[in-house]
Write a protein that holds these residues in place. Sequence first.
Motif, short mmCIF file in Angstrom:
data_model
loop_
_atom_site.label_atom_id
_atom_site.label_comp_id
_atom_site.label_asym_id
_atom_site.label_seq_id
_atom_site.Cartn_x
_atom_site.Cartn_y
_atom_site.Cartn_z
N GLY A 137 0.78 -1.23 0.00
CA GLY A 137 0.00 0.00 0.00
C GLY A 137 0.81 1.27 0.00
N GLU A 138 2.14 1.15 -0.01
CA GLU A 138 3.00 2.34 0.04
C GLU A 138 3.90 2.38 -1.19
OE1 GLU A 138 6.50 4.25 2.92
OE2 GLU A 138 5.31 2.53 3.58
N TYR A 139 3.98 3.57 -1.83
CA TYR A 139 4.81 3.72 -3.01
C TYR A 139 6.26 3.99 -2.61
CZ TYR A 139 0.75 3.78 -6.06
OH TYR A 139 -0.38 3.42 -6.75
N LYS A 140 7.17 3.20 -3.22
CA LYS A 140 8.59 3.37 -2.95
C LYS A 140 9.35 3.48 -4.27
CE LYS A 140 8.67 0.95 1.48
NZ LYS A 140 9.34 -0.09 2.31
N GLU A 141 10.43 4.27 -4.24
CA GLU A 141 11.23 4.48 -5.44
C GLU A 141 11.97 3.20 -5.82
OE1 GLU A 141 14.75 7.47 -7.09
OE2 GLU A 141 13.88 7.75 -5.11
N ARG A 142 11.90 2.85 -7.11
CA ARG A 142 12.63 1.68 -7.59
C ARG A 142 14.13 1.97 -7.63
NH1 ARG A 142 8.58 1.59 -11.84
NH2 ARG A 142 7.05 -0.07 -11.45
N SER A 143 14.91 0.93 -7.41
CA SER A 143 16.37 1.07 -7.52
C SER A 143 16.85 0.81 -8.94
CB SER A 143 17.06 0.09 -6.57
OG SER A 143 16.71 -1.25 -6.89
N VAL A 144 15.98 0.23 -9.77
CA VAL A 144 16.32 -0.08 -11.15
C VAL A 144 15.04 -0.01 -11.98
CG1 VAL A 144 15.97 -2.57 -10.87
CG2 VAL A 144 17.55 -1.75 -12.61
N HIS A 145 15.17 0.23 -13.26
CA HIS A 145 13.99 0.35 -14.11
C HIS A 145 13.22 -0.96 -14.15
CE1 HIS A 145 16.22 3.92 -15.43
NE2 HIS A 145 15.05 4.39 -15.87
N GLU A 146 11.93 -0.85 -14.37
CA GLU A 146 11.03 -1.99 -14.31
C GLU A 146 11.35 -3.03 -15.38
OE1 GLU A 146 6.21 -2.86 -14.06
OE2 GLU A 146 6.95 -0.93 -14.80
N ALA A 147 11.28 -4.29 -14.99
CA ALA A 147 11.51 -5.39 -15.92
C ALA A 147 10.19 -5.91 -16.46
CB ALA A 147 12.27 -6.52 -15.23
N LYS A 148 10.21 -6.32 -17.71
CA LYS A 148 9.05 -6.93 -18.36
C LYS A 148 9.43 -8.35 -18.78
CE LYS A 148 6.50 -3.14 -18.39
NZ LYS A 148 5.22 -3.04 -17.64
N GLY A 149 8.45 -9.21 -18.92
CA GLY A 149 8.70 -10.58 -19.35
C GLY A 149 9.19 -10.64 -20.79
N PHE A 150 10.12 -11.52 -21.07
CA PHE A 150 10.58 -11.72 -22.45
C PHE A 150 10.68 -13.21 -22.75
CE2 PHE A 150 13.28 -11.92 -26.15
CZ PHE A 150 12.91 -10.81 -26.87
N PHE A 151 11.59 -13.92 -22.09
CA PHE A 151 11.67 -15.36 -22.27
C PHE A 151 10.61 -16.04 -21.41
CE2 PHE A 151 15.97 -13.84 -23.22
CZ PHE A 151 16.16 -14.39 -24.48
N GLY A 152 10.38 -17.29 -21.68
CA GLY A 152 9.44 -18.04 -20.86
C GLY A 152 8.06 -18.17 -21.44
N LYS A 153 7.89 -17.83 -22.71
CA LYS A 153 6.57 -17.89 -23.33
C LYS A 153 6.40 -19.09 -24.25
CE LYS A 153 5.15 -14.07 -21.47
NZ LYS A 153 4.10 -14.09 -20.45
N SER A 154 7.38 -19.99 -24.27
CA SER A 154 7.24 -21.14 -25.16
C SER A 154 6.08 -22.02 -24.72
CB SER A 154 8.53 -21.96 -25.19
OG SER A 154 8.62 -22.79 -24.06
N ALA A 155 5.48 -22.66 -25.68
CA ALA A 155 4.27 -23.44 -25.42
C ALA A 155 4.51 -24.54 -24.39
CB ALA A 155 3.75 -24.04 -26.73
N LEU A 156 5.70 -25.15 -24.43
CA LEU A 156 5.96 -26.25 -23.50
C LEU A 156 6.03 -25.76 -22.06
CD1 LEU A 156 8.54 -28.52 -25.36
CD2 LEU A 156 6.14 -28.97 -24.90
N PHE A 157 6.57 -24.56 -21.85
CA PHE A 157 6.68 -24.07 -20.49
C PHE A 157 5.31 -23.68 -19.92
CE2 PHE A 157 11.19 -23.76 -21.36
CZ PHE A 157 11.70 -24.23 -20.16
N GLU A 158 4.37 -23.39 -20.78
CA GLU A 158 3.04 -23.08 -20.30
C GLU A 158 2.38 -24.31 -19.68
OE1 GLU A 158 1.01 -21.44 -23.59
OE2 GLU A 158 2.18 -19.59 -23.62
N THR A 159 2.89 -25.51 -20.00
CA THR A 159 2.31 -26.74 -19.43
C THR A 159 2.98 -27.11 -18.11
OG1 THR A 159 3.86 -28.24 -20.54
CG2 THR A 159 1.90 -27.58 -21.76
N GLU A 160 4.08 -26.47 -17.77
CA GLU A 160 4.74 -26.76 -16.50
C GLU A 160 3.96 -26.12 -15.35
OE1 GLU A 160 8.32 -28.38 -15.95
OE2 GLU A 160 6.87 -29.31 -17.27
#
Length: 748
Positions: free
Chosen positions: A633-656
């Motif tokens: 509930g409290e906003y705090k300054e990030r120490s590094v810019h926000e990360a977004k998902g990139f790897f991990g979208k392969s179809a096989l990993f969606e079944t794990e």
Amino acid sequence: MMASPINYLIGRGETLVQPISLKSGGGEKAHPYTFDEAFSRLSPEMNIVQAAVEDLPRLACPNDEAVISLTLHPSYLAKSYHPTRLLNGLGLRQVGSRERRVMPSKWTQKEAPSQPLVAPELFVAGSRRRLASLSRLVLAAEPGVQDDFRRIEHINAMGTDRIGRIAGDDAMPPLEVVLHADTSEVWGDDVLRGFYEWCRELGISADFSRRQQVGGLAFLGFHASREAVGAMARFSFLRTVRRMAQLSFRDIEMRATSTAATFPIAFSNDLPVDTELRAAVFDGGLPSDHPFPACVVCKDAPGIGRPTAMGLRHGVQVTSAMLYGPLAAGDEPTRPYSNIDHWRVLDSDGDDFELMTTLDRIMDILEQNSYEVVNLSIGPDEALIDDDVHVWTSRLDQFAASGKTLVVSAAGNNGDLDLEAGLCRIQPASDGVNVLAVGAACQSGVGWSRAEYSARGPGRSPGLVKPDILAFGGSEEELFFAADGAGIARGVTGTSFAAPAAARLGLGLRALFGTQLSPVALKALLVHHAECGEHAQIDVGWGRLPKLLDDIATCRPGEATVVYQGILEPSRYRRFLLPVPTDGFGAKVSLRATFVTATGVDPEDAINYTRTGVGIAFRPKTVGHPGYTKIKGEYKERSVHEAKGFFGKSALFETEQVLRDDAQRWEAVLKAAHTYNPTTLDQPVFDIEHLARANGQAAPRSEGVQYALIVTVSERGSNDLYNRIIRSYAGRLQAMRPQVDIPIRPRG
């Protein structure tokens, strides 16, 4: 009219890599059980273990030690949850691990699982006295030991599940026996001596002459009666016993009459494009009058017997595929890219244990010779199993972990066998994490799919996406034509020919660019340029290779492919700057990336097989204030810019399972592609964390490992992105320069 320029791959991406310091750490772990709950529910199992351990014959327990299994709750897969304090506190040691699927008694998530989940089963050894006193020792242990104890889902004695399938009705089947015996430790030699004495007690003649040692496992091959197998399995340090697989070629006998299709072919005596480059084929040999005398030397493994007609024929066809790819009637064969040493490792003396003899021959040759690319179109005739790693796989993986050789293996031709039973899965050694596994596509042009016979995935985790790639391997509709003798090309089919055809493209890259590309980079480029289309990843892995070297070595208009390669240093974090022109982007941008490492392996720990992992955070913006994040509930300054998902979208990993987020961090090959609006990218980066483990627990990053990252940036509607990137990074990035003369066309 002026010819269009050729935009070759851009090299020296590693000049855009820099060390960084990032904070790490996770939140408090939600534990399924309290200590009291865990002790209460496991007490009956500990009582059973006590009785089983005390009942073991003395000779079945070298040094009066035994092995039991501890299965952790499925939420404890990560290395940080390894029960190190428990093992140390109780005087036990881990000797191996494997994957097990369990339905946990209690769950920490809102929704209970609907099916069994992956969990680590640890094999632990200790004195029989301690193992029979687990209840008392755990109750008296310090808090850290008890905290680890509540991570356990099951405690079991070693049982008959260690006996694998022993098909057939022969009275004395050939057996493959695997022992937990780390011979780098004194106790490992004691286990071997103890097993020999145990077999002698049972009247079994255990032949140790074929023993192969890989990590903490000893592999033995000998005959024994079916009746004796059950008694043999009482030996506490036995990992598994199963029927010894046969050695097979990775081609198939076509049932269609078109297999008789042949056409005349004339091979020139031209030297290869790169006369200094030499690759290796391990196969059935070549006849003395083989049609490739200018660029192939046939060598016999030391001590080998006489060749077979089938082996020689297969050897010619595989070598033809590696030199020329598929041949076409009326077309002159293209000039080979490299010399080839064809090593004959098969002979007419093959017995029930030919598999082990052949592997010894291959490894001896590899350890005494230097090759940047090798091809295997032979291997064990059995499908991958999840709970153990085959000796072919582990020895070749250990060899390839140096990153100095690209090992290419045919995936197998069992793809049309029983899916439910898993008999259609890839065959060793194509399940190796450092091995490029090649399946077969049924056609060379459009409308392709996995050839019906081509082995399917998935691989085990790590190594989940398998086969890595497909290449054309022939089908009844379109045959793969390969040399079958002097002046004759014959239609064939099989992953035996897809694999060397893929290896040929790797050799073409190596010949064209020389030492500008490492063997790990060759593997990464082949995976990077494979296209999956709409096909299921379980069938095609990362996709089918292009037919032409041009499509891998050059960039299309509006795109730039940058190669980063080198050593992933022991320092924890590195920042990989992604190529962005100084003037930015003006239209939608696609980023496609492939990351490959050459990793050490722990063969005895199938579920924690790879020693090296990477945590990759994609940060689309790294300019300006990093912004704020909301925590409780409290906003705090990030120490590094926000990360977004990139790897991990392969179809096989969606079944794990959801909780197995840690698994992908230990994969040796990662690949993904995403599209972005230009305003969302401002000096994007991959922040890559170098992870290390040994036997499933945290380990120091004591040495660097070979890596390659391939990044393709494309901008919609652009025709000059390539040159803009070259100009923007002048003095750092530069176009790779061809080292030899290979006809390459510009890509339109």
